[in-house]
Scaffold this active site. Sequence first.
Site, PDB file in Angstrom:
ATOM      1  N   PRO A 169       3.121   4.402  -1.030  1.00 60.52           N
ATOM      2  CA  PRO A 169       2.867   5.448  -0.022  1.00 60.52           C
ATOM      3  C   PRO A 169       1.385   5.741   0.236  1.00 60.52           C
ATOM      4  O   PRO A 169       1.076   6.556   1.088  1.00 60.52           O
ATOM      5  CB  PRO A 169       3.553   6.680  -0.629  1.00 60.52           C
ATOM      6  N   GLY A 170       0.478   5.106  -0.462  1.00 60.95           N
ATOM      7  CA  GLY A 170      -0.924   5.285  -0.073  1.00 60.95           C
ATOM      8  C   GLY A 170      -1.858   5.771  -1.165  1.00 60.95           C
ATOM      9  O   GLY A 170      -3.001   6.142  -0.875  1.00 60.95           O
ATOM     10  N   GLY A 171      -1.382   5.803  -2.414  1.00 57.57           N
ATOM     11  CA  GLY A 171      -2.239   6.276  -3.512  1.00 57.57           C
ATOM     12  C   GLY A 171      -3.539   5.486  -3.597  1.00 57.57           C
ATOM     13  O   GLY A 171      -4.629   6.050  -3.545  1.00 57.57           O
ATOM     14  N   LYS A 172      -3.410   4.162  -3.697  1.00 59.24           N
ATOM     15  CA  LYS A 172      -4.615   3.337  -3.837  1.00 59.24           C
ATOM     16  C   LYS A 172      -5.410   3.331  -2.522  1.00 59.24           C
ATOM     17  O   LYS A 172      -6.638   3.361  -2.538  1.00 59.24           O
ATOM     18  CB  LYS A 172      -4.261   1.888  -4.220  1.00 59.24           C
ATOM     19  N   ARG A 207       8.531   2.630   4.918  1.00 61.13           N
ATOM     20  CA  ARG A 207       7.456   2.990   3.983  1.00 61.13           C
ATOM     21  C   ARG A 207       6.087   2.875   4.664  1.00 61.13           C
ATOM     22  O   ARG A 207       5.163   3.603   4.317  1.00 61.13           O
ATOM     23  CB  ARG A 207       7.527   2.115   2.725  1.00 61.13           C
ATOM     24  N   CYS A 250       2.645  -1.232 -12.637  1.00 62.65           N
ATOM     25  CA  CYS A 250       2.901  -0.098 -13.526  1.00 62.65           C
ATOM     26  C   CYS A 250       3.940  -0.520 -14.559  1.00 62.65           C
ATOM     27  O   CYS A 250       4.924   0.171 -14.791  1.00 62.65           O
ATOM     28  CB  CYS A 250       3.318   1.142 -12.741  1.00 62.65           C
ATOM     29  N   ASP A 261      -1.118  -4.235  -5.596  1.00 67.20           N
ATOM     30  CA  ASP A 261      -0.436  -3.300  -6.493  1.00 67.20           C
ATOM     31  C   ASP A 261       1.040  -3.678  -6.365  1.00 67.20           C
ATOM     32  O   ASP A 261       1.779  -3.097  -5.574  1.00 67.20           O
ATOM     33  CB  ASP A 261      -0.710  -1.867  -6.010  1.00 67.20           C
ATOM     34  N   ALA A 294       0.780  -1.245   0.000  1.00 71.16           N
ATOM     35  CA  ALA A 294       0.000   0.000   0.000  1.00 71.16           C
ATOM     36  C   ALA A 294       0.810   1.292   0.000  1.00 71.16           C
ATOM     37  O   ALA A 294       0.272   2.341  -0.361  1.00 71.16           O
ATOM     38  CB  ALA A 294      -0.953   0.006   1.189  1.00 71.16           C
TER      39      ALA A 294
END
Length: 454
Positions: free
Chosen positions: A113-116, A139, A231, A178, A111
Amino acid sequence: MGGTEIKLPEEFLTRMQVDLGESFADFTNSLESAPPTSIRLNPQKKSKLSGKPVPWCSTGLYLESRPVFTLDPIFHAGAYYVQEASSMFLEQIFLQLGLGSQPLHMLDLSAAPGGKSTHIASLMHKDSLLVANEVIRSRASILAENIIKWGIGNVVVTNNDPEDFNRLRGFFDVMVVDAPCSGEGLFRKDPDAITEWSVDNVQLCAKRQRRILNDSWSCLKTNGLLVYCTCTYNSFENEENIQWLSEQHEVESIPLHVDADWGIEKVVFKNIIGYRFFPHRVKGEGFFISVIKKTERQEEIRLKSKRKFTQPPQRMAEELKQWIRHPENFVFSTHHEVISMINKNILEEHSLLLDTLHVVSIGTKLASVKGQKLIPEHELALSVELNPQNFSSQELSFEQAIQYLRKETVVLPEYKKGYTLATYQSIPLGWMHVLDNRVNNLYPKALRIRMKAG
Ligand code: SAM
């Protein structure tokens, strides 16, 4: 890369040429252009930002230029998250599969840095639980900071290995992986991704991703959904991995609706459907996403709560009820002289997580107890559950807001004594303690801006 020449690895180019055929030149040209800047707004912290909408995400905006986000006070207030646009496609999965309409257990396995995770927190039902996990300790701390900024309380941040989630057999309805990947889709944003790329590294990443999926698989319940994304473009780390998983387990690949003018490419590989984002076709970075449903039978862990959350004294509890908008939805819990609140509909889940995982942050810290007094915590200032009517607040100018966020002395025109919310554009930044003729800046030292003004 905004005109800077980039040297891409030969093996990468050869593979892409085969995969893309005629559009290969458009692809390489797109890598020469500057990456678009996009942000995702926090729907519960209204700001005045504007920009062109991201087609697949109702809160996504493209900005014309890239500001210095560190020197924007509302960035620190969690009014938006800086995120490349392709990743925001997650919203479509929530909308099309109805994942926000009922309380669910969700896991974001990688997870930071927390985008999703911040996106999921905004999309999920108010009684859903999100476990935002990150295996790397440093992190995980950054992840916890970003979750606190975002202000949604039902997110528990953990620092565990994927295999630790076997302890939660059949617990999650949705698991987002992710995965750490070879980062081909980040080449124009992050030149380090180019230097770290190699054929061997792609294979190493693909193997690691299989291990991550296999190690955590049992925590997904029957009919639970795995959202897998990377990505990177290559098939080994994407559809081939999901195909491999489907050979080990009973799964069903879930198709999604994609508007033709979004430019997203549908990938069909054997039994697997996925969606690929190329920078010459979408306004975003390289990305792959696929959803599969676990159809096999999975035994489930039982929720049994043995843990007792320590209640604060009645008088303090009554006072705290004034501090938040919906006290009826929460229980208070005291731990080491700090009182937190936890959504009472997911209390048993919280105790299970405390018993089984390495929890970095849980609930929302409201106050620390100093003798008979309650001192408001920073997390409360940033929480969307804060009741601002209960506190005096002070709107700061841009200069004052930056002083405040640097943890410098803030001079106010008037002094109204007590704990006061520092706001910028009406969005809370944190607390100040206003005394007779000075102000104690309570912004957490660890979060202060260190960057010099431009
Ligand atoms: N989901 C994040 C977001 O949207 O902001 C980005 C996640 S990033 C692509 C992948 C994450 O996986 C990194 O934070 C990395 O530290 C973590 N990671 C690295 N090795 C891992 C492993 N063996 N198992 C699980 N996660 C790992």
